[in-house]
Motif scaffolding. Sequence first.
Motif, PDB file in Angstrom:
ATOM      1  N   ALA A  78      30.173 -43.267 101.652  1.00  0.00           N
ATOM      2  CA  ALA A  78      29.215 -42.584 102.509  1.00  0.00           C
ATOM      3  C   ALA A  78      28.807 -41.273 101.857  1.00  0.00           C
ATOM      4  O   ALA A  78      29.655 -40.553 101.312  1.00  0.00           O
ATOM      5  CB  ALA A  78      29.828 -42.318 103.879  1.00  0.00           C
ATOM      6  N   GLU A  80      25.632 -37.920 102.179  1.00  0.00           N
ATOM      7  CA  GLU A  80      24.662 -37.290 103.064  1.00  0.00           C
ATOM      8  C   GLU A  80      23.227 -37.629 102.645  1.00  0.00           C
ATOM      9  O   GLU A  80      22.915 -37.696 101.452  1.00  0.00           O
ATOM     10  CB  GLU A  80      24.857 -35.774 103.051  1.00  0.00           C
ATOM     11  CG  GLU A  80      26.192 -35.374 103.654  1.00  0.00           C
ATOM     12  CD  GLU A  80      26.514 -33.916 103.484  1.00  0.00           C
ATOM     13  OE1 GLU A  80      27.279 -33.403 104.321  1.00  0.00           O
ATOM     14  OE2 GLU A  80      26.022 -33.276 102.518  1.00  0.00           O
ATOM     15  N   ASN A  81      22.361 -37.789 103.641  1.00  0.00           N
ATOM     16  CA  ASN A  81      20.957 -38.148 103.413  1.00  0.00           C
ATOM     17  C   ASN A  81      20.273 -37.239 102.396  1.00  0.00           C
ATOM     18  O   ASN A  81      19.479 -37.704 101.583  1.00  0.00           O
ATOM     19  CB  ASN A  81      20.165 -38.065 104.721  1.00  0.00           C
ATOM     20  CG  ASN A  81      20.628 -39.047 105.757  1.00  0.00           C
ATOM     21  OD1 ASN A  81      21.359 -39.994 105.475  1.00  0.00           O
ATOM     22  ND2 ASN A  81      20.209 -38.825 106.995  1.00  0.00           N
ATOM     23  N   ARG A 141      26.439 -45.955 102.239  1.00  0.00           N
ATOM     24  CA  ARG A 141      25.947 -45.557 103.556  1.00  0.00           C
ATOM     25  C   ARG A 141      25.458 -44.120 103.501  1.00  0.00           C
ATOM     26  O   ARG A 141      26.098 -43.260 102.906  1.00  0.00           O
ATOM     27  CB  ARG A 141      27.058 -45.677 104.605  1.00  0.00           C
ATOM     28  CG  ARG A 141      27.509 -47.113 104.817  1.00  0.00           C
ATOM     29  CD  ARG A 141      28.554 -47.221 105.891  1.00  0.00           C
ATOM     30  NE  ARG A 141      28.963 -48.626 106.040  1.00  0.00           N
ATOM     31  CZ  ARG A 141      29.929 -49.029 106.843  1.00  0.00           C
ATOM     32  NH1 ARG A 141      30.585 -48.156 107.594  1.00  0.00           N
ATOM     33  NH2 ARG A 141      30.239 -50.309 106.904  1.00  0.00           N
ATOM     34  N   THR A 143      24.228 -40.728 105.757  1.00  0.00           N
ATOM     35  CA  THR A 143      24.452 -40.100 107.054  1.00  0.00           C
ATOM     36  C   THR A 143      23.994 -38.647 106.987  1.00  0.00           C
ATOM     37  O   THR A 143      24.040 -38.037 105.905  1.00  0.00           O
ATOM     38  CB  THR A 143      25.951 -40.184 107.446  1.00  0.00           C
ATOM     39  OG1 THR A 143      26.131 -39.594 108.734  1.00  0.00           O
ATOM     40  CG2 THR A 143      26.847 -39.497 106.447  1.00  0.00           C
ATOM     41  N   LEU A 149      32.730 -38.611 110.038  1.00  0.00           N
ATOM     42  CA  LEU A 149      33.496 -39.628 109.312  1.00  0.00           C
ATOM     43  C   LEU A 149      34.779 -39.035 108.743  1.00  0.00           C
ATOM     44  O   LEU A 149      35.848 -39.647 108.820  1.00  0.00           O
ATOM     45  CB  LEU A 149      32.640 -40.235 108.200  1.00  0.00           C
ATOM     46  CG  LEU A 149      33.298 -41.314 107.355  1.00  0.00           C
ATOM     47  CD1 LEU A 149      33.719 -42.513 108.205  1.00  0.00           C
ATOM     48  CD2 LEU A 149      32.344 -41.757 106.247  1.00  0.00           C
TER      49      LEU A 149
END
Length: 170
Positions: A78, A80-81, A141, A143, A149
Amino acid sequence: MEKLYHFSEDPGISRFVPRLHPSHPELAPAVWAIDEAHAPMYFLPRDCPRIAYHQLPDSTEDDVRRFLGLTAAQKVIAIENRWYTTIKETTLYQYTFSPDSFYCLDKQAGYYLSHEAVEAEDMQPLGDLIGELSEAGVELRFTPSLLPLQEALHSSSLHFSMIRMRNAIL
C-alpha cells in the motif's frame, strides 16, 4: 545462496561502502541488500512510504479475510495516492550482488548486511515500476493516508514491513 539486490535511483554507483543506517543506529555501518523474495518491496522510489504485508502460517482467518480477503496476490503493498506520478516517472536501478560477504540480519524481512565494501555484479534499469510489481505478483493499493492501515496491522497476525513511514501523511 541466491543473489542479493540493492535498488537506487542513482545509476552511477560503482562501489557500495558501509554506512550507518538512520533507522538502525545500533548497528555497525553496513551495506544493505535484500533477497529476491522480498525485492518487490523496493520496486518504488526510495523516499516513497509504503506498507507491505502478507499472510503467515499462523495468521488468523479473520485477519486474512480483513486484509487479504479479495486478492489472489501473495503480497500487498500500500502506498499513498500522492506518490502515483512520482512512481510513474521514476527509473530505479537494480544492483545485483554476490552473497559472499553478506550475512542474514532478518530472514523474515529478507535483509542482508555486509560490513565490507561491495561492488555490484550487474545493474539493470527498472522503468515501469507498477509493471514490475504486477509481474512480481504484488497487489499495489493506493490510499490517501497509510495511517489507518499502519494502526490496524500493528494488532494483526500478518507479517508487515513499514518502510519510509517518516515520509507518510500522518
